[in-house]
Design an enzyme around this catalytic site. Structure first.
Site, PDB file in Angstrom:
ATOM      1  N   LYS A  83       0.610  -1.273   0.026  1.00  0.00           N
ATOM      2  CA  LYS A  83       0.066   0.124   0.146  1.00  0.00           C
ATOM      3  C   LYS A  83       0.785   1.077   0.012  1.00  0.00           C
ATOM      4  O   LYS A  83       0.326   2.329  -0.351  1.00  0.00           O
ATOM      5  CB  LYS A  83      -0.961   0.049   1.215  1.00  0.00           C
ATOM      6  CG  LYS A  83      -0.387   0.283   2.624  1.00  0.00           C
ATOM      7  CD  LYS A  83      -1.481   0.288   3.534  1.00  0.00           C
ATOM      8  CE  LYS A  83      -0.617   0.304   4.871  1.00  0.00           C
ATOM      9  NZ  LYS A  83      -0.290   1.655   5.296  1.00  0.00           N
ATOM     10  N   ASP A  84       2.186   1.142   0.506  1.00  0.00           N
ATOM     11  CA  ASP A  84       2.956   2.476   0.370  1.00  0.00           C
ATOM     12  C   ASP A  84       3.799   2.819  -0.859  1.00  0.00           C
ATOM     13  O   ASP A  84       4.771   3.473  -1.114  1.00  0.00           O
ATOM     14  CB  ASP A  84       3.962   2.156   1.399  1.00  0.00           C
ATOM     15  CG  ASP A  84       3.630   2.501   2.869  1.00  0.00           C
ATOM     16  OD1 ASP A  84       2.337   2.999   2.991  1.00  0.00           O
ATOM     17  OD2 ASP A  84       3.837   1.646   3.939  1.00  0.00           O
ATOM     18  N   ARG A 129      -7.649   9.051   2.176  1.00  0.00           N
ATOM     19  CA  ARG A 129      -8.596   8.171   2.073  1.00  0.00           C
ATOM     20  C   ARG A 129      -9.334   7.863   3.325  1.00  0.00           C
ATOM     21  O   ARG A 129     -10.694   7.785   3.208  1.00  0.00           O
ATOM     22  CB  ARG A 129      -7.977   6.959   1.730  1.00  0.00           C
ATOM     23  CG  ARG A 129      -8.844   5.690   1.557  1.00  0.00           C
ATOM     24  CD  ARG A 129      -8.120   4.279   1.108  1.00  0.00           C
ATOM     25  NE  ARG A 129      -6.993   4.173   2.317  1.00  0.00           N
ATOM     26  CZ  ARG A 129      -7.330   3.487   3.575  1.00  0.00           C
ATOM     27  NH1 ARG A 129      -8.643   2.996   3.844  1.00  0.00           N
ATOM     28  NH2 ARG A 129      -6.465   3.180   4.420  1.00  0.00           N
ATOM     29  N   ARG A 130      -8.989   7.709   4.450  1.00  0.00           N
ATOM     30  CA  ARG A 130      -9.408   7.406   5.577  1.00  0.00           C
ATOM     31  C   ARG A 130     -10.251   8.577   6.218  1.00  0.00           C
ATOM     32  O   ARG A 130     -11.398   8.315   6.731  1.00  0.00           O
ATOM     33  CB  ARG A 130      -8.505   6.931   6.732  1.00  0.00           C
ATOM     34  CG  ARG A 130      -7.954   5.711   6.618  1.00  0.00           C
ATOM     35  CD  ARG A 130      -6.771   5.439   7.576  1.00  0.00           C
ATOM     36  NE  ARG A 130      -6.102   3.737   7.382  1.00  0.00           N
ATOM     37  CZ  ARG A 130      -5.140   3.845   7.653  1.00  0.00           C
ATOM     38  NH1 ARG A 130      -3.977   4.354   7.916  1.00  0.00           N
ATOM     39  NH2 ARG A 130      -4.657   2.423   7.418  1.00  0.00           N
ATOM     40  N   ARG A 147       1.564  11.377  11.887  1.00  0.00           N
ATOM     41  CA  ARG A 147       2.672  10.973  11.229  1.00  0.00           C
ATOM     42  C   ARG A 147       3.427  10.204  11.978  1.00  0.00           C
ATOM     43  O   ARG A 147       3.673  10.191  13.343  1.00  0.00           O
ATOM     44  CB  ARG A 147       3.528  11.795  10.158  1.00  0.00           C
ATOM     45  CG  ARG A 147       2.690  12.536   9.130  1.00  0.00           C
ATOM     46  CD  ARG A 147       2.647  11.778   7.974  1.00  0.00           C
ATOM     47  NE  ARG A 147       3.666  10.835   7.425  1.00  0.00           N
ATOM     48  CZ  ARG A 147       4.737  11.441   6.780  1.00  0.00           C
ATOM     49  NH1 ARG A 147       4.686  12.936   6.442  1.00  0.00           N
ATOM     50  NH2 ARG A 147       5.529  10.757   6.612  1.00  0.00           N
ATOM     51  N   ARG A 153       3.005   6.615  16.776  1.00  0.00           N
ATOM     52  CA  ARG A 153       1.571   7.182  16.867  1.00  0.00           C
ATOM     53  C   ARG A 153       0.862   6.498  18.113  1.00  0.00           C
ATOM     54  O   ARG A 153       0.156   7.243  18.687  1.00  0.00           O
ATOM     55  CB  ARG A 153       0.918   6.551  15.664  1.00  0.00           C
ATOM     56  CG  ARG A 153       1.389   6.959  14.336  1.00  0.00           C
ATOM     57  CD  ARG A 153       0.878   6.681  13.028  1.00  0.00           C
ATOM     58  NE  ARG A 153       1.418   6.619  11.872  1.00  0.00           N
ATOM     59  CZ  ARG A 153       1.032   6.529  10.734  1.00  0.00           C
ATOM     60  NH1 ARG A 153      -0.300   6.129  10.459  1.00  0.00           N
ATOM     61  NH2 ARG A 153       1.805   6.687   9.554  1.00  0.00           N
ATOM     62  N   CYS A 238      -1.006   9.149  -2.608  1.00  0.00           N
ATOM     63  CA  CYS A 238      -1.031   9.803  -1.427  1.00  0.00           C
ATOM     64  C   CYS A 238      -1.850  11.120  -1.552  1.00  0.00           C
ATOM     65  O   CYS A 238      -2.143  11.710  -0.448  1.00  0.00           O
ATOM     66  CB  CYS A 238       0.166   9.866  -0.717  1.00  0.00           C
ATOM     67  SG  CYS A 238       0.656   8.416   0.287  1.00  0.00           S
TER      68      CYS A 238
END
Length: 300
Positions: A83-84, A129-130, A147, A153, A238
């Site tokens: 996904k990255d 997206r989230r 981030r 986090r 992104c």
């Protein structure tokens, strides 16, 4: 690449190293004659933490240093969270294999000891997206960018900066932190990022990577091919909250997608079924349909 040694390039976070260790374990088990090492490095995306990814160049910032190590032959393969990865991959650095998919869902994580959301504090979220989908799930809550690696986090969450975090289930499960998950979002509630839960192994064109034979998971390859084709057609990354998620049901591939029009903030979700052997075509077809629907004013 020497015949008896493989150097695996990895980001230096605990999760990235663990994921590289998973590939290393496969190689050690299948090819005990090979000597494997992990070369860690801090990527540009790991260094710049005070701005959102869309402001500093998108997903490519997590792979630039790893790509360079491959090109300079300091490493032989790189392991990434799919996904990255950018949708455009250099032909000289092809994707070789995808792992079996871990849980693809997004989840809510509360501060230690909390049993409900404190709505006076923001939700921490790292992707547009989230953020877009959270506005439907929690319309009365502020969403604030966060981030850093997973441990950073979680520390910020537990220190009281956020009411909760929205994270990928896959990373938490791989690190043994499944007990931190308070709520799983269904893929209908929160459509995952393309490739979420899948590890990608990348290498150099023209090299012999027969040692990876048996690692690639067919279902993950088919689903991710459709997902990435969908996002690539829409030029998403992104900087755009586009999402795609595929599932194989027997001989049928079901692909869900989200399309967002930046100009006015309208978006639409949809799905399409098709032949797994035509996964890329399915992704492009769904992307075209949803984009046309938004243009015609049929969006959410």
């Amino acid at each position: 690449m020497t015949k008896n040694k493989i150097i695996i390039g990895s980001r230096e976070s605990a999760l990235a190293v663990l994921q590289s260790e998973m590939v290393k374990s496969f190689l050690n088990k299948e090819h005990p004659e090979l000597h494997t090492e992990i070369l860690t490095m801090k990527t540009t995306g790991d260094k710049i933490l005070d701005r959102t990814l869309d402001k500093i160049g998108g997903k490519g910032l997590f792979v630039k240093e790893l790509d360079l190590a491959l090109i300079e032959k300091r490493s032989d393969i790189s392991v990434h969270s799919l996904k990255d990865m950018p949708m455009e991959v250099p032909s000289e650095l092809p994707l070789l294999a995808f792992s079996k998919r871990e849980d693809p869902r997004d989840v809510l994580v509360l501060p230690k000891g909390a049993d409900h959301l404190d709505k006076s504090k923001p939700l921490g979220c790292s992707s547009l997206r989230r953020t877009l989908q959270l506005k439907e799930l929690y319309p009365d809550m502020e969403v604030k960018s966060i981030r850093g690696n997973l441990q950073t986090r979680l520390r910020k969450l537990d220190e009281g900066e956020y009411a909760g975090l929205i994270l990928a289930a896959a990373g938490l499960k791989r690190l043994g932190l499944e007990n931190r998950i308070s709520r799983y979002f269904t893929v209908e509630e929160m459509l995952p990022a393309a490739g979420q839960g899948i590890l990608a192994v990348q290498g150099r064109a023209g090299e012999d990577y027969s040692c990876l034979e048996g690692y690639c998971d067919r279902e993950a390859w088919v689903c991710a091919t459709a997902e990435r084709a969908y996002v690539k057609y829409l030029d998403g990354g992104c900087s755009s909250p586009v999402a795609a998620y595929g599932e194989l049901h027997g001989d049928t591939l079901l692909l869900r997608g989200l399309y967002y029009r930046e100009e006015d903030g309208t978006y639409i979700k949809g799905q399409l079924e098709g032949d797994p052997l035509r996964a890329e075509e399915l992704g492009i077809t769904l992307a075209k349909r949803l984009k046309e629907s938004v243009e015609k004013g049929e969006s959410s």
